[in-house]
Design a protein around this motif. Structure first.
Motif, PDB file in Angstrom:
ATOM      1  N   UNK A 170      33.772  42.976  31.836  1.00 41.60           N
ATOM      2  CA  UNK A 170      32.798  41.888  31.820  1.00 41.60           C
ATOM      3  C   UNK A 170      33.422  40.565  32.262  1.00 41.60           C
ATOM      4  N   UNK A 171      34.591  40.253  31.710  1.00 39.23           N
ATOM      5  CA  UNK A 171      35.180  38.938  31.917  1.00 39.23           C
ATOM      6  C   UNK A 171      35.979  38.813  33.204  1.00 39.23           C
ATOM      7  N   UNK A 172      36.636  39.872  33.615  1.00 43.86           N
ATOM      8  CA  UNK A 172      37.528  39.775  34.778  1.00 43.86           C
ATOM      9  C   UNK A 172      36.932  40.328  36.067  1.00 43.86           C
ATOM     10  N   UNK A 173      35.956  41.208  35.949  1.00 45.75           N
ATOM     11  CA  UNK A 173      35.409  41.840  37.151  1.00 45.75           C
ATOM     12  C   UNK A 173      33.973  41.404  37.464  1.00 45.75           C
ATOM     13  N   UNK A 174      33.147  41.309  36.431  1.00 50.15           N
ATOM     14  CA  UNK A 174      31.735  40.989  36.663  1.00 50.15           C
ATOM     15  C   UNK A 174      31.481  39.488  36.637  1.00 50.15           C
ATOM     16  N   UNK A 175      31.997  38.798  35.619  1.00 50.49           N
ATOM     17  CA  UNK A 175      31.686  37.381  35.430  1.00 50.49           C
ATOM     18  C   UNK A 175      32.012  36.504  36.639  1.00 50.49           C
ATOM     19  N   UNK A 176      33.217  36.602  37.227  1.00 48.48           N
ATOM     20  CA  UNK A 176      33.500  35.733  38.384  1.00 48.48           C
ATOM     21  C   UNK A 176      32.511  35.904  39.529  1.00 48.48           C
ATOM     22  N   UNK A 177      32.024  37.114  39.729  1.00 44.47           N
ATOM     23  CA  UNK A 177      31.066  37.366  40.812  1.00 44.47           C
ATOM     24  C   UNK A 177      29.640  36.968  40.434  1.00 44.47           C
ATOM     25  N   UNK A 178      29.384  36.856  39.133  1.00 43.48           N
ATOM     26  CA  UNK A 178      28.027  36.541  38.682  1.00 43.48           C
ATOM     27  C   UNK A 178      27.783  35.045  38.535  1.00 43.48           C
ATOM     28  N   UNK A 179      28.838  34.231  38.675  1.00 40.72           N
ATOM     29  CA  UNK A 179      28.716  32.808  38.395  1.00 40.72           C
ATOM     30  C   UNK A 179      28.306  31.957  39.590  1.00 40.72           C
ATOM     31  N   UNK A 180      28.352  32.517  40.789  1.00 41.29           N
ATOM     32  CA  UNK A 180      28.120  31.700  41.987  1.00 41.29           C
ATOM     33  C   UNK A 180      26.748  31.041  41.954  1.00 41.29           C
ATOM     34  N   UNK A 181      25.712  31.834  41.695  1.00 42.33           N
ATOM     35  CA  UNK A 181      24.350  31.292  41.678  1.00 42.33           C
ATOM     36  C   UNK A 181      24.187  30.259  40.569  1.00 42.33           C
ATOM     37  N   UNK A 182      24.823  30.498  39.416  1.00 40.65           N
ATOM     38  CA  UNK A 182      24.714  29.560  38.299  1.00 40.65           C
ATOM     39  C   UNK A 182      25.405  28.237  38.605  1.00 40.65           C
ATOM     40  N   UNK A 183      26.524  28.290  39.301  1.00 35.58           N
ATOM     41  CA  UNK A 183      27.241  27.062  39.655  1.00 35.58           C
ATOM     42  C   UNK A 183      26.402  26.213  40.609  1.00 35.58           C
ATOM     43  N   UNK A 184      25.777  26.868  41.576  1.00 37.89           N
ATOM     44  CA  UNK A 184      24.902  26.142  42.500  1.00 37.89           C
ATOM     45  C   UNK A 184      23.721  25.544  41.746  1.00 37.89           C
ATOM     46  N   UNK A 185      23.131  26.334  40.854  1.00 33.67           N
ATOM     47  CA  UNK A 185      21.984  25.853  40.077  1.00 33.67           C
ATOM     48  C   UNK A 185      22.377  24.677  39.181  1.00 33.67           C
ATOM     49  N   UNK A 186      23.609  24.715  38.631  1.00 30.25           N
ATOM     50  CA  UNK A 186      24.035  23.649  37.726  1.00 30.25           C
ATOM     51  C   UNK A 186      24.079  22.296  38.423  1.00 30.25           C
ATOM     52  N   UNK A 187      24.377  22.293  39.730  1.00 31.47           N
ATOM     53  CA  UNK A 187      24.410  21.034  40.464  1.00 31.47           C
ATOM     54  C   UNK A 187      23.039  20.375  40.507  1.00 31.47           C
ATOM     55  N   UNK A 188      22.011  21.186  40.748  1.00 26.68           N
ATOM     56  CA  UNK A 188      20.657  20.630  40.754  1.00 26.68           C
ATOM     57  C   UNK A 188      20.152  20.395  39.338  1.00 26.68           C
TER      58      UNK A 188
END
Length: 267
Positions: free
Chosen positions: A176-194
């Motif tokens: 969860x933390x090392x394989x899935x999470x880094x790949x799942x955060x991209x959309x959230x990081x972009x959304x956090x800016x807006x």
């Protein structure tokens, strides 16, 4: 690599705001809370670039110092929902079953209420202040991040690299933390800016209603609220903090659009 123009423009505005916030003690010519009643309601001039308010305080100095408060609101108002929503979305999407059903029903309950109304109700219960605002925004704002991360995890957990990690005997926590999470955060990081735009505007709205940052602290929402009674005679009290709020929100919006374009993410 050529950066998208919206990203460059947005980051330039954000960088300028950060520099002004850091240099506020040197850029602002007056104490933002010092009253000078004999010079109250003075129009913009060389002595007071943005004029003075009804207490004789320099509006330019208050606008500059308010950048610190509003940037803080935007950062912490996004950080806490981001962390909570990411943790819930990752757990819910990976485990599935009853855990997923429970968390998604909680999401549905929160989404059943208008965002601002629910946030104001929580702040009214806790009492006015910046801490109450952070608690309210965390309790309400996490659902968007949870849904984004969960959607990504539901796809990623069936990927070949996750299957390979399971076959190697890696623990669920490591996967969860090392394989899935880094790949799942991209959309959230972009959304956090807006989302920072929404949080800053929400903070200004809450302060405008007297439930957020409390006077005499310099904050754009408070300044707009204090100047509304003088809008026809002293337009500068509300106009300049309002323009500053719009410019900063525009900067974060452009940065979010540019970052999404750079990373190939559509919000």
């Amino acid at each position: 690599m050529d950066l998208p123009m919206p990203l460059v423009l947005g980051m330039a505005i954000i960088a300028a705001a950060l520099l002004l916030a850091l240099a506020a003690p040197w850029v602002a010519p007056f104490d933002p809370i010092a009253q000078d009643t004999p010079n109250a309601l003075q129009p913009p001039s060389l002595a007071h670039l943005f004029g003075t308010d009804n207490f004789g305080r320099d509006v330019f100095s208050r606008v500059i110092w308010a950048i610190r408060v509003d940037l803080q609101i935007g950062f912490f108002g996004v950080l806490f929902p981001f962390i909570i929503g990411t943790a819930i979305g990752l757990t819910s999407g990976y485990l599935g079953g009853l855990t997923d059903a429970i968390f998604m029903r909680i999401v549905d309950i929160v989404l059943a209420f208008p965002f601002l109304v629910l946030m104001l109700a929580i702040i009214a219960y806790l009492g006015p202040g910046l801490l109450s605002f952070y608690i309210a925004i965390a309790l309400v704002g996490w659902v968007s991040y949870a849904r984004l991360v969960r959607a990504q995890v539901l796809v990623l957990k069936h990927s070949d690299f996750v299957t390979a990690a399971k076959s190697l005997g890696f623990s669920h926590a490591r996967i969860m933390l090392r394989h899935i999470l880094p790949n799942a955060l991209v959309a959230s990081i972009v959304f956090s800016m807006s989302d920072i735009v929404l949080v800053i505007l929400s903070g200004a709205a809450v302060s405008y209603l007297g439930l957020g940052v409390q006077p005499p602290t310099a904050e754009w929402g408070i300044m707009i609220a204090e100047g509304q009674a003088f809008i026809t005679t002293a337009w500068w009290i509300t106009t300049f903090p309002g323009c500053a709020l719009v410019i900063l929100a525009f900067g974060f919006s452009m940065a979010a659009d540019g970052l999404g374009e750079l990373l190939g993410v559509r919000e």
